[in-house]
Write a protein that holds these residues in place. Structure first.
Motif, PDB file in Angstrom:
ATOM      1  N   GLY A 206       2.968  -1.355 -80.099  1.00  0.00           N
ATOM      2  CA  GLY A 206       1.521  -1.420 -80.257  1.00  0.00           C
ATOM      3  C   GLY A 206       0.806  -0.500 -79.285  1.00  0.00           C
ATOM      4  O   GLY A 206       1.395   0.012 -78.328  1.00  0.00           O
ATOM      5  N   LEU A 207      -0.470  -0.309 -79.515  1.00  0.00           N
ATOM      6  CA  LEU A 207      -1.269   0.592 -78.686  1.00  0.00           C
ATOM      7  C   LEU A 207      -1.304   0.144 -77.234  1.00  0.00           C
ATOM      8  O   LEU A 207      -1.191   0.972 -76.325  1.00  0.00           O
ATOM      9  CB  LEU A 207      -2.694   0.691 -79.256  1.00  0.00           C
ATOM     10  N   LYS A 208      -1.465  -1.136 -76.998  1.00  0.00           N
ATOM     11  CA  LYS A 208      -1.541  -1.637 -75.619  1.00  0.00           C
ATOM     12  C   LYS A 208      -0.302  -1.232 -74.826  1.00  0.00           C
ATOM     13  O   LYS A 208      -0.393  -0.759 -73.694  1.00  0.00           O
ATOM     14  CB  LYS A 208      -1.714  -3.156 -75.638  1.00  0.00           C
ATOM     15  N   GLU A 209       0.869  -1.396 -75.432  1.00  0.00           N
ATOM     16  CA  GLU A 209       2.119  -1.009 -74.761  1.00  0.00           C
ATOM     17  C   GLU A 209       2.221   0.510 -74.616  1.00  0.00           C
ATOM     18  O   GLU A 209       2.682   1.014 -73.596  1.00  0.00           O
ATOM     19  CB  GLU A 209       3.324  -1.545 -75.530  1.00  0.00           C
ATOM     20  N   ALA A 210       1.781   1.239 -75.623  1.00  0.00           N
ATOM     21  CA  ALA A 210       1.851   2.700 -75.570  1.00  0.00           C
ATOM     22  C   ALA A 210       0.976   3.274 -74.458  1.00  0.00           C
ATOM     23  O   ALA A 210       1.283   4.330 -73.904  1.00  0.00           O
ATOM     24  CB  ALA A 210       1.454   3.298 -76.919  1.00  0.00           C
ATOM     25  N   LEU A 211      -0.118   2.573 -74.118  1.00  0.00           N
ATOM     26  CA  LEU A 211      -1.030   3.057 -73.082  1.00  0.00           C
ATOM     27  C   LEU A 211      -0.740   2.476 -71.697  1.00  0.00           C
ATOM     28  O   LEU A 211      -1.378   2.872 -70.723  1.00  0.00           O
ATOM     29  CB  LEU A 211      -2.478   2.727 -73.474  1.00  0.00           C
ATOM     30  N   ALA A 212       0.212   1.581 -71.599  1.00  0.00           N
ATOM     31  CA  ALA A 212       0.472   0.884 -70.340  1.00  0.00           C
ATOM     32  C   ALA A 212       1.175   1.778 -69.317  1.00  0.00           C
ATOM     33  O   ALA A 212       1.968   2.655 -69.665  1.00  0.00           O
ATOM     34  CB  ALA A 212       1.325  -0.357 -70.607  1.00  0.00           C
ATOM     35  N   ASP A 213       0.862   1.528 -68.065  1.00  0.00           N
ATOM     36  CA  ASP A 213       1.578   2.111 -66.927  1.00  0.00           C
ATOM     37  C   ASP A 213       1.583   3.630 -66.908  1.00  0.00           C
ATOM     38  O   ASP A 213       2.603   4.249 -66.605  1.00  0.00           O
ATOM     39  CB  ASP A 213       3.019   1.578 -66.884  1.00  0.00           C
ATOM     40  N   LEU A 214       0.439   4.209 -67.211  1.00  0.00           N
ATOM     41  CA  LEU A 214       0.314   5.667 -67.166  1.00  0.00           C
ATOM     42  C   LEU A 214      -0.564   6.072 -65.988  1.00  0.00           C
ATOM     43  O   LEU A 214      -1.537   5.397 -65.663  1.00  0.00           O
ATOM     44  CB  LEU A 214      -0.306   6.185 -68.470  1.00  0.00           C
ATOM     45  N   THR A 215      -0.221   7.194 -65.387  1.00  0.00           N
ATOM     46  CA  THR A 215      -1.053   7.738 -64.307  1.00  0.00           C
ATOM     47  C   THR A 215      -2.101   8.682 -64.914  1.00  0.00           C
ATOM     48  O   THR A 215      -1.959   9.131 -66.062  1.00  0.00           O
ATOM     49  CB  THR A 215      -0.194   8.533 -63.312  1.00  0.00           C
ATOM     50  N   ILE A 216      -3.103   8.998 -64.133  1.00  0.00           N
ATOM     51  CA  ILE A 216      -4.122   9.962 -64.563  1.00  0.00           C
ATOM     52  C   ILE A 216      -3.467  11.305 -64.870  1.00  0.00           C
ATOM     53  O   ILE A 216      -3.831  11.979 -65.837  1.00  0.00           O
ATOM     54  CB  ILE A 216      -5.221  10.122 -63.480  1.00  0.00           C
ATOM     55  N   GLU A 217      -2.504  11.683 -64.082  1.00  0.00           N
ATOM     56  CA  GLU A 217      -1.818  12.950 -64.323  1.00  0.00           C
ATOM     57  C   GLU A 217      -1.109  12.940 -65.670  1.00  0.00           C
ATOM     58  O   GLU A 217      -1.147  13.931 -66.406  1.00  0.00           O
ATOM     59  CB  GLU A 217      -0.800  13.231 -63.200  1.00  0.00           C
ATOM     60  N   GLN A 218      -0.470  11.837 -66.003  1.00  0.00           N
ATOM     61  CA  GLN A 218       0.245  11.747 -67.276  1.00  0.00           C
ATOM     62  C   GLN A 218      -0.702  11.773 -68.474  1.00  0.00           C
ATOM     63  O   GLN A 218      -0.440  12.459 -69.454  1.00  0.00           O
ATOM     64  CB  GLN A 218       1.110  10.483 -67.315  1.00  0.00           C
ATOM     65  N   VAL A 219      -1.803  11.035 -68.400  1.00  0.00           N
ATOM     66  CA  VAL A 219      -2.718  10.986 -69.542  1.00  0.00           C
ATOM     67  C   VAL A 219      -3.471  12.294 -69.714  1.00  0.00           C
ATOM     68  O   VAL A 219      -4.037  12.548 -70.783  1.00  0.00           O
ATOM     69  CB  VAL A 219      -3.701   9.797 -69.488  1.00  0.00           C
ATOM     70  N   SER A 220      -3.448  13.130 -68.691  1.00  0.00           N
ATOM     71  CA  SER A 220      -4.184  14.393 -68.718  1.00  0.00           C
ATOM     72  C   SER A 220      -3.333  15.582 -69.161  1.00  0.00           C
ATOM     73  O   SER A 220      -3.844  16.692 -69.296  1.00  0.00           O
ATOM     74  CB  SER A 220      -4.759  14.674 -67.325  1.00  0.00           C
ATOM     75  N   LYS A 221      -2.049  15.367 -69.387  1.00  0.00           N
ATOM     76  CA  LYS A 221      -1.166  16.459 -69.807  1.00  0.00           C
ATOM     77  C   LYS A 221      -1.275  16.692 -71.310  1.00  0.00           C
ATOM     78  O   LYS A 221      -1.283  15.750 -72.094  1.00  0.00           O
ATOM     79  CB  LYS A 221       0.291  16.136 -69.463  1.00  0.00           C
TER      80      LYS A 221
END
Length: 158
Positions: A24-39
């Motif tokens: 699910g989306l909640k799990e897919a977005l979990a435990d990410l850093t700003i650096e990771q979401v910005s790549k």
């Protein structure tokens, strides 16, 4: 014995929260850093941030359309996608995730309290059932993209 509508609502709630066939989306977005979401990996058009923000905007639009005849949808496609590859801050990232969850909860409450099959008065034939399926379909599609990006950047569990 449950009636058919309550069975359908229960299944829609499961689907909207991520279904059972995939993450699910909640799990897919979990435990990410700003650096990771910005790549933004080579040759891919979006970062995880842009996908999450797009999900937020589209889901919010479907929620507002479903409940408010005066709602004006953003201009397609430019107002549904952030130009920035990265969020302004960790706070902005957290707000996006929280808003996705809050709006989904509100849509589920609306779905539980209204007739799934009646046409939305200000629409063009849309029903809450259609909007629920569209939210689930849209979110699942982009959730898969998020998982692919996580795999490409080495931020997925398998």
């Amino acid at each position: 014995m449950e009636n058919h509508t309550s069975i359908l609502i229960n299944e829609l709630k499961k689907l909207l929260k991520g279904g059972g066939a995939h993450v699910g989306l909640k799990e897919a977005l979990a435990d990410l850093t700003i650096e990771q979401v910005s790549k933004k990996p080579d040759l891919l058009p979006y970062s995880i941030w842009q996908l999450a923000e797009h999900i937020r905007i589209a889901q919010w639009d479907m929620l507002e359309f479903s409940k408010d005849g005066n709602h004006q949808s953003p201009k397609w496609p430019e107002q549904y996608w952030p130009e920035e590859v990265a969020p302004e801050s960790e706070e902005a990232w957290n707000k996006t995730i929280a808003r996705i969850e809050t709006d989904l909860k509100e849509f589920i409450e609306l779905m539980e309290s209204a007739d799934l099959y009646s046409q939305i008065p200000h629409g063009q034939g849309q029903t809450l059932l259609r909007e629920a399926l569209q939210i689930a379909d849209h979110n699942a599609y982009h959730t898969a993209e998020i998982v692919v990006i996580r795999r490409l950047i080495g931020a997925w569990k398998s």
